[in-house]
Design a protein around this motif. Structure first.
Motif, short mmCIF file in Angstrom:
data_model
loop_
_atom_site.label_atom_id
_atom_site.label_comp_id
_atom_site.label_asym_id
_atom_site.label_seq_id
_atom_site.Cartn_x
_atom_site.Cartn_y
_atom_site.Cartn_z
N VAL A 95 1.01 -1.29 -0.11
CA VAL A 95 -0.13 0.06 0.20
C VAL A 95 0.84 1.00 -0.18
CG1 VAL A 95 -1.74 -0.85 1.21
CG2 VAL A 95 -0.18 -0.16 2.58
N LYS A 96 2.12 1.18 0.43
CA LYS A 96 3.33 2.44 0.53
C LYS A 96 3.64 2.07 -1.24
CE LYS A 96 1.98 4.56 5.08
NZ LYS A 96 1.39 3.24 6.05
N GLU A 97 3.34 1.01 -2.08
CA GLU A 97 4.80 1.55 -3.24
C GLU A 97 4.66 2.01 -3.93
OE1 GLU A 97 6.44 -2.11 -3.74
OE2 GLU A 97 6.08 -3.26 -1.24
N ARG A 124 1.55 5.26 -4.55
CA ARG A 124 0.73 4.79 -4.48
C ARG A 124 0.07 5.68 -3.09
NH1 ARG A 124 -3.23 2.08 -0.63
NH2 ARG A 124 -4.45 1.05 -0.64
N GLY A 125 -1.10 7.23 -3.48
CA GLY A 125 -1.38 7.37 -2.52
C GLY A 125 -2.50 6.46 -1.38
N THR A 126 -3.03 7.08 0.31
CA THR A 126 -4.13 6.66 0.73
C THR A 126 -5.22 6.37 -0.29
OG1 THR A 126 -2.32 7.71 2.64
CG2 THR A 126 -4.66 6.58 3.21
N SER A 127 -6.15 5.28 0.22
CA SER A 127 -7.04 4.79 -0.18
C SER A 127 -8.81 4.97 1.30
CB SER A 127 -7.56 3.65 -0.80
OG SER A 127 -7.23 2.77 0.53
N ILE A 128 -9.17 5.48 0.95
CA ILE A 128 -10.15 5.22 2.38
C ILE A 128 -10.08 4.08 3.16
CG2 ILE A 128 -12.26 7.16 1.77
CD1 ILE A 128 -14.04 4.64 0.86
N TRP A 129 -9.95 2.73 2.12
CA TRP A 129 -9.91 1.50 3.68
C TRP A 129 -8.34 1.96 4.08
CZ3 TRP A 129 -13.27 -2.23 4.67
CH2 TRP A 129 -14.36 -2.65 3.84
N ASP A 130 -7.68 2.30 3.54
CA ASP A 130 -5.92 2.39 4.34
C ASP A 130 -6.54 3.49 5.66
OD1 ASP A 130 -4.47 1.13 3.02
OD2 ASP A 130 -4.78 3.28 1.61
N THR A 131 -7.46 3.93 5.91
CA THR A 131 -7.69 4.61 6.85
C THR A 131 -8.25 4.21 7.94
OG1 THR A 131 -7.72 6.47 5.08
CG2 THR A 131 -8.40 7.02 7.33
N PHE A 132 -9.66 3.32 7.07
CA PHE A 132 -10.73 2.42 7.61
C PHE A 132 -10.11 1.71 8.71
CE2 PHE A 132 -14.61 -0.65 8.11
CZ PHE A 132 -15.70 0.57 8.32
N ASP A 179 -2.75 -4.30 4.50
CA ASP A 179 -1.17 -3.48 3.94
C ASP A 179 -0.34 -4.72 3.23
OD1 ASP A 179 -1.72 -1.65 5.47
OD2 ASP A 179 -0.68 -2.09 7.37
N GLU A 180 -1.09 -6.09 3.27
CA GLU A 180 -0.29 -7.08 2.70
C GLU A 180 -0.87 -7.93 1.99
OE1 GLU A 180 2.53 -9.21 5.09
OE2 GLU A 180 3.05 -10.55 3.80
N ALA A 181 -2.27 -8.54 2.64
CA ALA A 181 -2.96 -9.08 1.73
C ALA A 181 -2.67 -9.77 1.19
CB ALA A 181 -4.24 -8.24 1.25
N CYS A 182 -2.56 -9.82 -0.40
CA CYS A 182 -2.03 -11.35 -1.27
C CYS A 182 -0.89 -11.33 -1.27
CB CYS A 182 -2.90 -12.02 -2.25
SG CYS A 182 -5.14 -12.40 -1.25
N PHE A 233 -9.77 -7.68 -13.10
CA PHE A 233 -9.26 -7.52 -11.51
C PHE A 233 -9.78 -5.59 -11.28
CE2 PHE A 233 -6.52 -4.66 -13.80
CZ PHE A 233 -6.60 -5.32 -15.78
N SER A 234 -9.35 -5.15 -10.67
CA SER A 234 -9.37 -4.40 -10.39
C SER A 234 -8.12 -2.86 -10.18
CB SER A 234 -10.26 -3.69 -9.07
OG SER A 234 -9.98 -3.09 -7.94
N VAL A 235 -8.51 -1.78 -10.55
CA VAL A 235 -7.29 -0.98 -10.50
C VAL A 235 -7.86 0.06 -9.08
CG1 VAL A 235 -5.89 1.19 -12.25
CG2 VAL A 235 -6.88 -0.35 -12.93
N ALA A 236 -6.82 0.31 -8.70
CA ALA A 236 -6.52 1.09 -7.24
C ALA A 236 -6.47 2.49 -8.18
CB ALA A 236 -5.59 0.41 -6.82
N TRP A 237 -7.41 2.68 -7.76
CA TRP A 237 -7.45 4.92 -7.81
C TRP A 237 -6.29 5.41 -7.29
CZ3 TRP A 237 -12.62 7.80 -8.52
CH2 TRP A 237 -12.90 8.55 -8.15
N PRO A 238 -6.06 5.49 -5.90
CA PRO A 238 -4.88 5.84 -5.48
C PRO A 238 -3.56 5.50 -5.68
CG PRO A 238 -6.44 4.98 -3.60
CD PRO A 238 -6.56 3.87 -4.87
N ARG A 239 -3.28 4.07 -6.92
CA ARG A 239 -2.30 3.97 -7.76
C ARG A 239 -1.94 5.10 -8.94
NH1 ARG A 239 1.00 0.14 -5.39
NH2 ARG A 239 -0.51 -1.59 -4.16
#
Ligand code: PNW
Length: 426
Positions: free
Chosen positions: A22-24, A27-35, A45-48, A71-77
């Protein structure tokens, strides 16, 4: 009946649920990082660790023999702050992924938004702010410019109903607002963003474009007129609100404030789509509310069905009814359908219950096709066990088991079963 030639067999995932890192990559912060940073919750943070292991995961899909990968694209990336030019490192990751898929003859199916909104946009009100719809169209344009030549199917939003409900009405998901019916503008702004994104993507690709909705047939429990009326209200809110306006019929009566829906919005939302993405898990039991209850319906358990580890009932007939119901409700206006998610949570690498679940749901699709519904593909949720939102890592939806300490992937019994099904249907 056999599945027609060209029927697409696939698997689905989403960015926050599998990527980690999530920090590589800027990438910016998403609402799921905050939540998820609150009170000891599980995080993505690590997931799969898919961000680093995507090549291994593509190889698994090649073994599985799927035609397509959603798959989905992470907007904050792509836009760490939710606006501005594309972050080249973010684009580069999805570029590598798409090329790895194409090299294995797997069609990339790309979802632009699977709930991980840039936190910077949430700070401006998130989807309660109309402006987010315009930001989403800019983001769609950036991704379209980068990948429009290679992605085979485009999906704007994943499940705007679930995002509105759990994210803005009850607060069980990020961004965690509990506004009840005050959440409705978040639905309209997502749909407006969808329409604007469809228009932006048309200039960037000739591939089919649509949305993936969560659908749940509303089954009245109890036969009074009040029970039937409550079920009709729930159907309008969960299903029709996210379908009628796409197909040019405007909104059903669900109490959406007229201030929110501006002149011209419905035309944008009705921008033609090329297919309808259907995510199905189970029907919803509905009864009349008790006097003085806050909502105009009461949601009740459906008795008499097996239940998954999530507590959700296993009701394949609900999928057949849903698909046949679309035909009755929309007739010629109904575009071709892809089942963009179908699956269940069970423990274990030997998972006969998942095999039974998938087998019965594939058969429900077959039955709907025999009744005249044009279904073009079926995507299992999910390729991998992953971060299951409010449930953290406790619910396993994968065809492939993931050990979250070692990141070792182990194909389950259901993986072999799906591989055989795909092979037999060619
Ligand atoms: C979908 N409900 O979410 C999502 O698209 C996936 O990201 C998710 O992992 C999958 O289904 C399994 O949950 C849903 O409460 C979340 O009815 C909640 C509900 C339905 C779908």
């Amino acid at each position: 009946m056999r599945f027609p030639e060209g029927f697409t067999w696939g698997v689905s995932t989403s960015s926050y649920q599998i990527e980690g890192a999530v920090k590589e990559g800027g990438r910016g912060t998403s609402i799921w990082d905050t939540f998820t940073q609150q009170d000891g919750r599980a995080t993505g943070d690590e997931a799969c660790d898919h961000y680093h292991r995507y090549a291994e995961d593509v190889a698994l899909m090649a073994d599985l023999g799927v035609d397509a990968y959603r798959f989905s694209v992470a907007w904050p990336r792509i836009q760490p702050e939710g606006t501005g030019p594309a972050n080249p490192e973010g684009i580069a990751f999805y570029d590598r992924l798409v090329d790895a898929l194409l090299a294995r003859d797997i069609d990339p199916v790309l979802t632009l938004f699977h709930w991980d909104l840039p936190q910077a946009l949430e700070d401006q009100g998130g989807w309660l702010n109309r402006d987010t719809a315009y930001r989403f169209a800019e983001y769609a344009d950036l991704v379209g410019a980068a990948l429009g030549d290679r992605v085979k199917l485009w999906i704007t939003l994943n499940e705007p109903f679930i995002h509105m409900t759990l994210g803005y009405a009850t607060g069980e998901h990020a961004p965690g607002h509990a506004l009840l019916f005050g959440a409705l503008p978040a639905a309209h702004h997502q749909l407006l963003g969808h329409g604007l994104a469809v228009q932006a993507l048309r200039a960037r690709t000739t591939s089919p474009i649509s949305i993936a909705n969560n659908y749940s047939p509303a089954w009245p429990q109890g036969g009074t007129d009040a029970d039937l009326a409550a079920a009709a209200t729930y159907h309008a809110l969960h299903n029709r609100m996210f379908t009628d306006p796409l197909l040019g019929r405007g909104y059903p009566e669900i109490g959406l404030d007229e201030e929110v829906v501006k002149d011209g919005d419905l035309d944008i939302i009705a921008s033609p789509i090329d297919f309808l993405g259907v995510n199905y898990y189970n029907p919803t039991g509905v009864q009349a509310p008790l006097p003085g209850a806050p909502l105009p319906f009461d949601l009740v358990a459906l008795d008499g069905y097996p239940i998954t580890d999530f507590g959700w009932p296993v009701v394949p007939d609900g999928l057949r009814d849903l698909l046949v119901g679309f035909l009755t409700e929309y007739g010629d206006a109904l575009p071709p359908i892809y089942i963009t998610e179908s699956g269940c949570a069970y423990e274990g690498v030997d998972d006969p219950q998942r095999v039974a679940y998938l087998d019965s749901h594939v058969n429900a699709v077959k039955a709907a096709m025999a009744a005249g519904v044009d279904v073009r593909g079926y995507f299992v949720w999910s390729l991998l066990d992953n971060f299951e939102w409010a449930e953290g890592y406790t619910k396993r939806f994968g065809l492939v088991h993931v050990d979250f300490d070692t990141q070792v992937r182990t194909p389950k019994t259901s993986f072999s079963w799906y591989r055989d099904l795909i092979q037999a249907s060619r």
